[in-house]
Write a protein that holds these residues in place. Structure first.
Motif, PDB file in Angstrom:
ATOM      1  N   ALA A  99     -65.226 -23.555  75.638  1.00  0.00           N
ATOM      2  CA  ALA A  99     -64.649 -22.283  76.121  1.00  0.00           C
ATOM      3  C   ALA A  99     -64.864 -21.167  75.099  1.00  0.00           C
ATOM      4  O   ALA A  99     -65.069 -20.004  75.460  1.00  0.00           O
ATOM      5  N   LEU A 100     -64.837 -21.554  73.822  1.00  0.00           N
ATOM      6  CA  LEU A 100     -65.022 -20.537  72.774  1.00  0.00           C
ATOM      7  C   LEU A 100     -66.469 -20.068  72.741  1.00  0.00           C
ATOM      8  O   LEU A 100     -66.756 -18.887  72.519  1.00  0.00           O
ATOM      9  N   LYS A 101     -67.386 -21.004  73.005  1.00  0.00           N
ATOM     10  CA  LYS A 101     -68.808 -20.649  73.023  1.00  0.00           C
ATOM     11  C   LYS A 101     -69.078 -19.670  74.170  1.00  0.00           C
ATOM     12  O   LYS A 101     -69.803 -18.693  74.019  1.00  0.00           O
ATOM     13  N   GLN A 102     -68.417 -19.975  75.302  1.00  0.00           N
ATOM     14  CA  GLN A 102     -68.588 -19.073  76.453  1.00  0.00           C
ATOM     15  C   GLN A 102     -68.061 -17.683  76.148  1.00  0.00           C
ATOM     16  O   GLN A 102     -68.561 -16.701  76.671  1.00  0.00           O
ATOM     17  N   ARG A 103     -67.023 -17.657  75.314  1.00  0.00           N
ATOM     18  CA  ARG A 103     -66.474 -16.349  74.933  1.00  0.00           C
ATOM     19  C   ARG A 103     -67.276 -15.704  73.808  1.00  0.00           C
ATOM     20  O   ARG A 103     -66.885 -14.693  73.253  1.00  0.00           O
ATOM     21  N   LYS A 104     -68.364 -16.405  73.416  1.00  0.00           N
ATOM     22  CA  LYS A 104     -69.311 -15.897  72.409  1.00  0.00           C
ATOM     23  C   LYS A 104     -68.669 -15.679  71.037  1.00  0.00           C
ATOM     24  O   LYS A 104     -68.985 -14.722  70.323  1.00  0.00           O
ATOM     25  N   LEU A 105     -67.771 -16.606  70.669  1.00  0.00           N
ATOM     26  CA  LEU A 105     -67.227 -16.536  69.317  1.00  0.00           C
ATOM     27  C   LEU A 105     -68.298 -17.022  68.334  1.00  0.00           C
ATOM     28  O   LEU A 105     -69.146 -17.845  68.698  1.00  0.00           O
ATOM     29  N   PRO A 106     -68.282 -16.559  67.092  1.00  0.00           N
ATOM     30  CA  PRO A 106     -69.275 -17.013  66.116  1.00  0.00           C
ATOM     31  C   PRO A 106     -69.160 -18.525  65.895  1.00  0.00           C
ATOM     32  O   PRO A 106     -68.043 -19.071  65.897  1.00  0.00           O
TER      33      PRO A 106
END
Ligand code: ADP
Length: 353
Positions: A99-106
């Motif tokens: 989910a964090l990757k989808q939110r484009k977090l570093p």
């Protein structure tokens, strides 16, 4: 963490109303369980808070925002389902960070959050495994990890332990409680299991048929159920109930021959009532309610006795062991404070005078 306000929420499916105007205020950091029998509307209410179901009327406020028209992903919540649906082809690390990757977090931040959550949940050594190489309990922990990494202001749980076997359920229950003590994130937890609701929560919302029966701290519900429904739903084994008539507002006429002194005085006299007493609050005594023992069931730590009291079945749960036998005539008694009285016409608790 955020407070959650549910204000006069109604929901219909095909013109049939299933949630009839519900109000609940959940404080910041509180753990609240929604509990009730299947079909009472608890999942629908949770899904409305999550934004997965529309609302017919009323308001849901998370933090200081009315979220009625805000998409689920923008509500700052994380939901854990009964069916944890991990991606089978991804490692635990990737599942948790998805989910964090989808939110484009570093990548560095994702990695850090996944590691922190894995540490909290005891999953560090499994991060490079695929879900199939984990046990049911470990998979459920990964599902929780996926919610934790998002650092939400509210956790929503929908029967998260129902798929686990009984032993694991008890273990995960205490892990969940520990997790909440550690993170203090506001949590709304749906379950049909009253023991789960009682053991985990700061407060329990008991639902019945799309309405709230009672909201209270677990022991408040146990000690002072305000309706017959709550009295019967909370506590195991179930409370004993008998119908009778209050005569002189102090005693109960159970049958022509038998009148029970309740040891306390009610405002009403000559009123049809239902009295309730929990099996664990009854003891064998020198005098009291005259019963005949029907069945004795020892488990070692306690003994359950089934007896007859003026044509009613009565269950008594004794700590330890007993010498009584089926056919014995005994007396049982309970402290007046443990005798609950409900008005037969409304099924609501009757108060003392
Ligand atoms: P619970 O979670 O307490 O078991 P639900 O919230 O799932 O109860 O359901 C509450 C009521 O709404 C039930 O009567 C159920 O049949 C009805 N219901 C739930 N979802 C739908 C739907 N998608 N369409 C029609 N009726 C539904």
């Amino acid at each position: 963490m955020s407070k959650v306000l549910i204000q006069n929420i109604r929901k219909s499916y095909d013109n049939v109303e299933v949630i009839h105007g519900i109000d609940v205020e959940i404080k910041e950091g509180e753990f609240v369980a929604l509990v009730g029998p299947s079909g009472c509307g608890k999942s629908t209410l949770l899904r409305m808070i999550a934004g997965l179901e529309s609302i017919n009327s009323g308001e849901i406020i998370i933090g200081n925002r009315v979220v009625n028209d805000i998409a689920p992903k923008d509500r700052d919540i994380a939901m854990v389902f009964q069916n944890y649906a991990l991606y089978p082809h991804m490692t635990i690390r990737k599942n948790m960070g998805f989910a964090l990757k989808q939110r484009k977090l570093p990548a560095k931040e994702i990695n850090q959050r996944v590691h922190e959550a894995a540490e909290i949940l005891g999953l560090t050594e499994y991060l490079d495994r695929k879900p199939r190489a984990l046990s049911g309990g470990q998979r459920q922990r990964v599902a929780m990890g996926r919610a934790i990494v998002r650092n939400p202001t509210v956790f929503l749980f929908d029967e998260p332990l129902s798929n686990l076997d009984a032993k694991l359920r008890v273990q995960m229950r205490s892990e969940l409680k520990e997790l909440h003590q550690r993170l203090s994130t506001t949590t709304i937890y749906v379950t049909h299991d009253q023991v789960e609701a009682m053991t985990l929560s700061d407060r329990v919302v008991v639902m019945n048929n799309g309405r709230i029966e009672q909201i209270g701290a677990p022991l408040e519900l146990y000690d002072h159920p305000q309706s017959l429904f709550v009295a019967a739903f909370i506590g195991s084994p179930q409370m004993n109930f008998f119908n009778g008539k209050l005569d002189d507002n102090k005693s109960l006429v159970l049958s022509k021959e038998l009148k029970l002194n309740l040891g306390k005085q009610f405002a009403q006299a000559d009123t049809d009532v239902i009295i309730g007493v929990r099996p664990e609050h009854l003891v064998l005594a020198e005098k009291g309610w005259p019963c005949e023992v029907v069945v004795v069931e020892p488990t070692g730590s306690e003994t359950q006795i089934t007896a007859r009291l003026a044509g009613n079945t009565l269950r008594v749960l004794l700590r330890g062991r007993t010498t009584v036998q089926p056919g014995d005539k005994v007396f049982v008694s309970a402290e007046p404070v443990s005798i609950h009285v409900f008005l037969a016409s409304t099924n609501k608790r009757l108060h003392l005078s």
